[in-house]
Each structure stands twice: as structure tokens, then as C-alpha cells.
Enzyme design. Structure first.
Site, mmCIF file in Angstrom:
data_model
loop_
_atom_site.group_PDB
_atom_site.id
_atom_site.type_symbol
_atom_site.label_atom_id
_atom_site.label_comp_id
_atom_site.label_asym_id
_atom_site.label_seq_id
_atom_site.Cartn_x
_atom_site.Cartn_y
_atom_site.Cartn_z
ATOM 1 N N GLY A 12 0.806 -1.276 0.000
ATOM 2 C CA GLY A 12 -0.052 -0.071 -0.052
ATOM 3 C C GLY A 12 0.731 1.135 0.077
ATOM 4 O O GLY A 12 2.001 1.425 0.541
ATOM 5 N N ARG A 16 -3.450 8.090 3.831
ATOM 6 C CA ARG A 16 -3.431 8.812 4.913
ATOM 7 C C ARG A 16 -2.112 9.489 5.752
ATOM 8 O O ARG A 16 -2.078 10.290 6.574
ATOM 9 C CB ARG A 16 -4.175 8.070 6.116
ATOM 10 C CG ARG A 16 -5.719 8.188 5.684
ATOM 11 C CD ARG A 16 -6.420 7.261 6.507
ATOM 12 N NE ARG A 16 -6.421 5.789 6.390
ATOM 13 C CZ ARG A 16 -6.802 4.906 6.996
ATOM 14 N NH1 ARG A 16 -7.606 5.143 8.167
ATOM 15 N NH2 ARG A 16 -6.540 3.570 6.868
ATOM 16 N N LYS A 23 4.334 4.359 2.984
ATOM 17 C CA LYS A 23 3.835 3.907 4.203
ATOM 18 C C LYS A 23 4.895 3.084 5.040
ATOM 19 O O LYS A 23 5.108 3.351 6.219
ATOM 20 C CB LYS A 23 2.505 3.404 4.387
ATOM 21 C CG LYS A 23 2.049 3.316 6.058
ATOM 22 C CD LYS A 23 0.719 3.017 6.253
ATOM 23 C CE LYS A 23 0.124 1.644 5.840
ATOM 24 N NZ LYS A 23 -1.395 1.169 5.808
ATOM 25 N N GLY A 78 -7.139 -4.836 -2.256
ATOM 26 C CA GLY A 78 -7.510 -5.485 -0.945
ATOM 27 C C GLY A 78 -6.519 -6.596 -0.265
ATOM 28 O O GLY A 78 -5.863 -7.189 -1.097
ATOM 29 N N ASN A 170 -10.192 -8.203 15.960
ATOM 30 C CA ASN A 170 -9.526 -8.782 15.190
ATOM 31 C C ASN A 170 -8.427 -7.858 14.878
ATOM 32 O O ASN A 170 -8.731 -6.780 14.605
ATOM 33 C CB ASN A 170 -10.395 -9.189 13.816
ATOM 34 C CG ASN A 170 -9.630 -9.567 12.688
ATOM 35 O OD1 ASN A 170 -8.430 -10.277 12.963
ATOM 36 N ND2 ASN A 170 -10.171 -9.347 11.558
ATOM 37 N N ARG A 333 33.134 13.576 13.589
ATOM 38 C CA ARG A 333 32.508 13.352 12.717
ATOM 39 C C ARG A 333 32.836 11.790 12.032
ATOM 40 O O ARG A 333 33.852 11.218 12.534
ATOM 41 C CB ARG A 333 32.789 14.316 11.495
ATOM 42 C CG ARG A 333 32.054 15.858 11.894
ATOM 43 C CD ARG A 333 32.697 16.875 10.861
ATOM 44 N NE ARG A 333 32.488 16.395 9.578
ATOM 45 C CZ ARG A 333 33.293 17.293 8.657
ATOM 46 N NH1 ARG A 333 33.827 18.291 8.978
ATOM 47 N NH2 ARG A 333 33.054 16.803 7.271
ATOM 48 N N TYR A 366 40.057 22.427 15.170
ATOM 49 C CA TYR A 366 39.382 21.568 14.190
ATOM 50 C C TYR A 366 40.792 20.752 13.537
ATOM 51 O O TYR A 366 41.813 21.109 13.510
ATOM 52 C CB TYR A 366 38.958 22.447 12.906
ATOM 53 C CG TYR A 366 38.896 21.297 11.867
ATOM 54 C CD1 TYR A 366 37.652 20.696 11.773
ATOM 55 C CD2 TYR A 366 39.727 21.329 10.700
ATOM 56 C CE1 TYR A 366 37.338 19.749 10.557
ATOM 57 C CE2 TYR A 366 39.637 20.519 9.713
ATOM 58 C CZ TYR A 366 38.479 19.696 9.454
ATOM 59 O OH TYR A 366 37.995 19.103 8.606
ATOM 60 N N ASN A 377 49.180 17.555 22.343
ATOM 61 C CA ASN A 377 48.595 18.381 22.852
ATOM 62 C C ASN A 377 47.917 19.330 21.897
ATOM 63 O O ASN A 377 49.020 20.061 21.266
ATOM 64 C CB ASN A 377 48.915 19.268 24.081
ATOM 65 C CG ASN A 377 48.229 20.145 24.721
ATOM 66 O OD1 ASN A 377 47.342 19.944 25.613
ATOM 67 N ND2 ASN A 377 48.251 21.369 24.286
ATOM 68 N N ASN A 386 43.313 21.185 5.902
ATOM 69 C CA ASN A 386 43.277 19.909 5.099
ATOM 70 C C ASN A 386 42.722 19.944 3.738
ATOM 71 O O ASN A 386 43.043 19.081 3.017
ATOM 72 C CB ASN A 386 42.809 18.696 5.982
ATOM 73 C CG ASN A 386 41.086 19.068 6.236
ATOM 74 O OD1 ASN A 386 40.732 20.240 6.419
ATOM 75 N ND2 ASN A 386 40.229 18.060 6.387
#
Length: 454
Positions: A12, A16, A23, A78, A170, A333, A366, A377, A386
Site C-alpha cells: 500500500g 493517509r 507507508k 484488497g 480482530n 564526524r 579543528y 596536545n 586539510n
């Protein structure tokens, strides 16, 4: 034990949902709904799983891969018509077939197994999965006879006042004798307001043939929730999130505020880890023991070692070792490797880089496309430069090096072992081990410059 098969209805469009995404591909706790269903069925080791696809068939196939077989429902006529499409794969086989909807992401392997066992114990031709609903309005009611077998399923609009008081409904999940299912489907008609072929009509056909129809009532109504719109999607998300969080808390993980904590179904978390509010743990993330995660951290598809702390930070597709401290406000990242005892402080971004044991980048740095040794350090404001606008280049920093504040390391460049980079330097050439490198313009003071130019 006879052969077992599953048919998963996923054809389906789901109008909706009001979405370009089909879906069954809408995620619940990070995983598409139909994938939840397939994973639970796969856990039971079925002989064959057939997924009925239609709208978005190629995307559904791409998501599910080769774990299942496929049948195409070209026109959505159906649920009965959908199951008919599996006849070429299953039609002549002996065994038991479970039919599930691809938009019921909360169904569990345990409930499916219990349904199968009940079906087999009753020697039934069909068994309906039912549930107790506090408010059954809108659902088909299960009318049982004195022996507890299904007498009929009556829809809301056709139910008498007494039948409308029945709380057993059901759920739309069924278990069938496989041959009886496909033989009965040949006799299902479409003389109804929708002009569709309905799967529940098989139940009536089998009953009129004198076959035994059973019902198994699940203990958890929430498992049967079918998602047809965004409201139901939100409900499913809340139920799944609660289920996952409670499971981890029972396994020794402290979650300070479960309502404000999101954990994917694939995540693994060690005992005595504490998760603070606002944390999102997604994908196939693995977190070790005695970690502190959050508040307000996001971790995706990453491995986190024991006793590591990640506060108010983002980690994607990376490896983080043991006894590491990250954050607040750090961004790790993809393809980064942060080894044991590293310290990553506030407003530090790391991309596709390795940091050796005990190295530190405490703030405002960075580090991209870099190979960093141990005990290095990075001082405040240091940057590995880079990218030249076309290509990315590697920065290599050997053990024990000290990178001064506001230094720019122009890649490709190597900083030797125990080298010192003076604050404010822009380094364009390799620096030997043990060397001090200063690369900044000499300061010049022009006396009374301001007075003379006013």
C-alpha cells in the site's frame, strides 16, 4: 514440525500518511516499519518469507534485501488480492502460513510463535490473532462459541448492541493452513462497497466448509497497532521507545528520564552506564560499561569503550576508546578513531582522524584528515588545514608533540615526535622531532602612529 511460511503485506501507498515516503518505510525508533516485522519473523526461522510489494517496490526491496522473496501486487485490490500474489511462491506447499501487515511494527516474535503454537494445537485451518481493547469501536469483533472457537468475525457496522459490547477484536494478523488458504482465496469475491477482495472472507469460507477456526488473544494490545497516519506513527514510536528503554533498565542501564531518551533497536549498552535526558542513540551503536552519556548527546553507528563520558556532543560513525572524555559541545564526524584516555573538549570538531592514547584537544580546535600520535596536545584554536579547495591532505603529528594556540598546520605536513609549535604559527613545512617551530611575522611597533594619523 510442519513447514512454516510468512506473507508480509507491504504494497500500500498509505495515502493517509500524506507523505512521499511509502507507508511501510516510515521509521519507528530509527527502523522502517516493515523491517521491524521482517526482523521478528526472521528470528523464528521460517522456511520462506514472501513480502508483497506494490507502491515503492524497488525502495522496499532495497531496504529488505535478499532476506525475503517478493511478489508484486500491481493494483491494490484488497488484502485477499495481495495474498493471492504469493501463490506462485507458496501455493502448492504443505505447511502453515502467517499473514502479517507491514505497518504493524510492534508485533513480536514471541507473539507470532504463540499464535503458531495455538494454531497447531487446535488443528485449525485458520487462527485469528486477537486482542482485548478497552475501546473496541471501529474494530471487527470476535464472536466465539462455547468451546472457545471462532463462530464469526462481525464488523462494527454489522454488529448488534450485544456484539458491540465484545472487547476482543480482530487484529488483522492470521495463521492458515497454507493449501487451504490459497484454495479458499480462489472463492473470495469483491461484491462490496470498495470492490476489493478481503482476506477475512477466507475465514467465512472455511467455516462454511466445516473447518475449525481458532483464535489466539495476545496479552499486549499495543503490539497489534496498525499505523495508518502520523498520529498512529507517533503512538507506535512511544510504545517502542518505552519497550526498548525498559529492557535496558532491566539489564542494568540507568536511564535518568526514559521519556526524554531515544535508543534504537540495534543499539547495545553495557551495565552501569548512565544515560541522561535528551540523548539519542541510533543505528548499530555499541556502548560499553560504566559510561556517562548526555545530557543532550547524539551517537550514531559508533563504538564507545568502557568508562567513557560524552556530554552534550555528537558522535557519528566513529570509534571511541575507553576512559575518553568528550564534550561539552564537541562534534566527532565519521571515520574518526579516538583511542583510550583522550580528552576532547568544548567546540572541538574531529573528522576522519585518529588520535592516539592520552592526546588532548581541550577547546576550539579543528582536526581533519589527521593521524595524531599519543600524548599530543592541541591548544586552543589549533587547526589542521586539510583542504585546498580541490583536494584533502593528511596531517601527521607524532607522539608527544605540542601544538600551540591558534596554530595552522597546512597539510600535507608532518610534525615530529616531541616537537613544539609556537602559538600563532602557520606551519607549511615538516617539523623535525624535538624541534621548536615558529612561523609568524615579526612584531613591529610604530610609535605615535595613531596620533600622527588623526
Amino acid at each position: 514440525m510442519s513447514s512454516r511460511y510468512a506473507v508480509i503485506l507491504a504494497a500500500g501507498q498509505g495515502t493517509r500518511m500524506k507523505s512521499k515516503l511509502y507507508k511501510v518505510l516510515h521509521p519507528v525508533c530509527g527502523k522502517p516499519m516493515v523491517q521491524h516485522v521482517v526482523d521478528q519473523v526472521t528470528e523464528l526461522g521460517f522456511d520462506e518469507i514472501v513480502t508483497i510489494v506494490g507502491y515503492g517496490a524497488e525502495i522496499v526491496r532495497e531496504q529488505l534485501g535478499k532476506k525475503v522473496a517478493y511478489a508484486v501486487q500491481e493494483k491494490q485490490l484488497g488484502t485477499g488480492h495481495a495474498v493471492m500474489q504469493a501463490e506462485d511462491v507458496l501455493g502448492i506447499k504443505e505447511g502453515t502460513t502467517v499473514v502479517l501487515c507491514g505497518d504493524t511494527p510492534l508485533i513480536t516474535a514471541k507473539t507470532i510463535e504463540n499464535l503458531l503454537k495455538h494454531h497447531e494445537s487446535q488443528v485449525a485451518k485458520a487462527t485469528v490473532l486477537t486482542a482485548y481493547a478497552e475501546n473496541p469501536t471501529g474494530y471487527g469483533r470476535m464472536v466465539r462459541n462455547q468451546d472457545g472457537l471462532v463462530e464469526r468475525i462481525v464488523e462494527q457496522k454489522d454488529a448488534s448492541e450485544k456484539e458491540q459490547e465484545i472487547n476482543e477484536i480482530n487484529t488483522g494478523t492470521y495463521c492458515f493452513d497454507n493449501k487451504a488458504l490459497f484454495e479458499s482465496l480462489k472463492h473470495v469475491g469483491n461484491k462490496n462497497s470498495q470492490g476489493e477482495y478481503y482476506l477475512p472472507d477466507v475465514i467465512e469460507i472455511l467455516q462454511k466448509s466445516g473447518e475449525t477456526i481458532a483464535a489466539y488473544q495476545t496479552e499486549d494490545f499495543g503490539e497489534t497497532l496498525g499505523v495508518n497516519d502520523r498520529v498512529a506513527l507517533s503512538e507506535a514510536e512511544a510504545i517502542m521507545k518505552k519497550r526498548i528503554n525498559e529492557m535496558w533498565m532491566r539489564n542494568g542501564v540507568t536511564i535518568i528520564d526514559p521519556q526524554q531518551t531515544y535508543i534504537s533497536t540495534e543499539a547495545m549498552i553495557g551495565q552501569d552506564t548512565v544515560i541522561y535526558p535528551g540523548t539519542v542513540i541510533s543505528g548499530s551503536t555499541e556502548i560499553g560499561t560504566e559510561c556517562i552519556i548526555g545530557p543532550n548527546s547524539e551517537i550514531k553507528d559508533s563504538q564507545i569503550g568502557d568508562s567513557t563520558t560524552i556530554k552534550q556532543s555528537v558522535v557519528y560513525d566513529s570509534y571511541i576508546g575507553a576512559n575518553v572524555a568528550i564534550g561539552p559541545f564537541a562534534h566527532i564526524r565519521p571515520q574518526s578513531k579516538i583511542n583510550d584516555e583522550v580528552r576532547i573538549g568544548n567546540f572541538v570538531e574531529i573528522k576522519k582522524s585518529t588520535l592516539g592514547k592520552g592526546s588532548k584537544a581541550s577547546h576550539l580546535s579543528y582536526i581533519g584528515d589527521s593521524d595524531i600520535g599519543s600524548e599530543v596536545n592541541f591548544s586552543c584554536g589549533a587547526v589542521t588545514v586539510n583542504y585546498d579547495g580541490k583536494n584533502k591532505f593528511l596531517t601527521k603529528i607524532e607522539d608527544g608533540a605540542f601544538i600551540g594556540c591558534n596554530s595552522n598546520l597546512i597539510a600535507p605536513v608532518t610534525i615530529g615526535k616531541n616537537a613544539l609549535i609556537a602559538a600563532g604559527s602557520t606551519i607549511t613545512d615538516d617539523v623535525p622531532s624535538e624541534a621548536l617551530s615558529i612561523a609568524r611575522a615579526r612584531q613591529t611597533n610604530k610609535e605615535e602612529y595613531v596620533k600622527k594619523n588623526n
